[in-house]
Design an enzyme around this catalytic site. Structure first.
Site, mmCIF file in Angstrom:
data_model
loop_
_atom_site.group_PDB
_atom_site.id
_atom_site.type_symbol
_atom_site.label_atom_id
_atom_site.label_comp_id
_atom_site.label_asym_id
_atom_site.label_seq_id
_atom_site.Cartn_x
_atom_site.Cartn_y
_atom_site.Cartn_z
ATOM 1 N N SER A 1 0.877 -1.154 -0.183
ATOM 2 C CA SER A 1 0.113 -0.021 0.125
ATOM 3 C C SER A 1 1.216 1.838 0.164
ATOM 4 C CB SER A 1 -0.971 -0.276 0.973
ATOM 5 O OG SER A 1 -2.046 0.909 1.006
ATOM 6 N N HIS B 1 -4.386 -0.701 -4.707
ATOM 7 C CA HIS B 1 -5.691 -0.863 -4.050
ATOM 8 C C HIS B 1 -6.336 -0.630 -4.997
ATOM 9 C CE1 HIS B 1 -5.064 -1.264 0.258
ATOM 10 N NE2 HIS B 1 -4.100 0.185 0.465
ATOM 11 N N GLU C 1 -5.061 -4.917 -4.103
ATOM 12 C CA GLU C 1 -5.001 -6.250 -2.980
ATOM 13 C C GLU C 1 -4.180 -7.340 -3.536
ATOM 14 O OE1 GLU C 1 -8.703 -5.117 -1.273
ATOM 15 O OE2 GLU C 1 -8.289 -3.074 -0.883
#
Lengths: 317, 317
Positions: free
Chosen positions: A128, A170, A197
């Site tokens: 992330s 994401h 993800e």
């Protein structure tokens, strides 16, 4: 010594059921000899996040896990933190706020130590926010949506472990096509990399080229604007952008892409062993049939018998 | 007589504040001479939907608005409905369930009448479901998401007003990148066209090429898989697909794209009149300055005075 592998993880990597990506990180970092430095600075729950990764990496066999948690640029000068990175075989940057992470570590001794770890061959991984910061140009923040619009996102400087790129994460789950495209439309020399993800782009130096292999459940999407036509320099306020002729690639697990030449690397199709056996048997049958026909020895009834013998057809329906 | 214009509207077109697209439809259909046939079959609120479009098209000056509302294939054989379409200068298909619309009208006299209307030069427009049905291959239904996955959507046959295409709508708003890409990955000869809400692809026949101009608030996205590498024929169950080398175009209002040659049509940049005046004045100043310098007549002070005179800089910051 070649530069070490980079693991660019799109967030929400599986930690419980099928933690393929995190296990791979420990294995690449040396397995039982792995010394991992976890950098949780992006997260506002730094301590708890370190506990989770400490438990996981220890479970997967790492010899040592150290927390490197500067919470200010001043702390990012702490020689003890720098030493932990310098001794690590693997560095792991957690998720959170990438602008917090980059504004605390970039251009400090801790930031320099991460770059040095990569240069000396250690694994540098991040999920992330920890993925975003690996690119030269970093998505600072922005909004979701598939259509690129002027000003929908902001760019800041990342660590630059992967040059001439912008990485987003994401990607599928938060619908970030538009914002990544906006950045590529404004800066066509940057290769846009969007990671889903529980998915990882594993980047390695292969004869001077940066080559990425995809691992995990989702896909890695690449935007190549080299030959794009765009109106990004004159589009008004928040209007949709023109971006024509962008070449793109959506790459699932197993796909290999050369980031330097911007081209797919051809792979052998994966065939499962049982299917391979069936294929081989079907091939032998067909060769025999061809010989029979050539010998004028095959009646329609004989051919039908031979084909019936085989339980499964050679190709899927 | 060339084929008539097609208006492919991505749903949720503005009906109140700035109804540009619907006004354009009435104007193209002949303005005060327009006879509009509204086909609300896709909608489960057919009567109410007709009332809304009737009120709007009448307000925008249309001479007549007829409802053509078959609710079964049998009703789609009704000569009165066929006559209303045959006399229309514009046909408008509403949103709703495109599979209901296509399975009731395709291959019936009403369906034939729509194709005939297009052939004789009438405008055929459709929003949402009414957009989807215009392509040869129609998205029947499916799920959202940016990453293309095997089996995330189903294809049915559309009216085929635009050949060799698949059209999707609510494209940005419902995050339909993945499903359109899945279809293009499986059928690379189809051009994928994704239309955002309150946005319209106006398609006209220009010397035998189908040329699309974009109107409205969002963008039209084009996927061209001509030179794509894909694993769509062997990808398993619901796994992400490989689709490498797809060329794409995101086209805002004013952009023009040739669907036949699959290329952007270059446009003159739009300059607002005030800006054009300023640019012209700045150009005259610079030419004067060049003459002064050539005549060795420009001291730094004179140049500074001349530049100061101009209130606005010639280019934006």
């Amino acid at each position: 010594m070649p530069r070490g592998p980079l693991m660019i993880i799109g967030g929400a990597e599986d930690k419980v059921r099928k933690p393929t990506i995190l296990k791979h990180f420990v294995a690449l970092s040396g397995g039982r000899d792995a010394r991992i430095a976890v950098i949780p600075t992006a997260s506002s729950l730094g301590r708890e996040v370190v506990e989770v990764y400490d438990a996981l990496f220890t479970k997967f066999g790492a010899a040592a896990v150290d927390a490197v948690r500067p919470e200010s640029r001043e702390q990012a000068h702490d020689p003890a933190l720098v030493k932990a990175i310098d001794e690590a075989t693997g560095v792991f940057m957690t998720g959170g706020n990438q602008l917090k992470l980059s504004s605390i570590v970039c251009g400090t001794p801790v930031g320099e130590a991460i770059l040095r770890a990569h240069e000396r061959g250690a694994v540098v991984a991040g999920t992330s926010a920890g993925a975003s910061i690996q690119s030269s140009h970093m998505v600072a923040f922005g909004v979701g949506g598939a259509t690129p619009k002027q000003r929908m996102t902001q760019v800041a400087a990342g660590l630059g472990l992967v040059g001439e790129t912008v990485i987003d994460q994401h990607f599928d789950q938060r619908n970030r096509y538009g914002r990544l495209l906006m950045i590529v439309a404004q800066s066509p020399q940057l290769l846009g990399i969007g990671v889903d993800e529980d998915t990882c782009g594993l980047v390695e130096d292969v004869d001077g080229d940066l080559v990425m292999r995809v691992l995990g459940k989702g896909a890695v999407t690449i935007f190549d604007g080299s030959r794009m036509v765009s109106n990004a320099y004159e589009a008004k306020r928040s209007s949709p952008l023109l971006a024509s002729g962008v070449v793109f690639h959506t790459l699932p697990e197993g796909a290999v892409f050369d980031l330097t030449t911007r081209a797919l690397v051809a792979q052998q199709p994966a065939v499962d062993p049982e299917e391979a056996d069936e294929l081989a048997e079907a091939g032998r049958d067909l060769r025999q049939l061809a010989r029979d026909i050539a010998a004028a020895d095959a009646t329609p009834a004989a051919i039908a018998r031979r084909l019936k013998k085989r339980r499964t057809p050679p190709t899927s329906s």
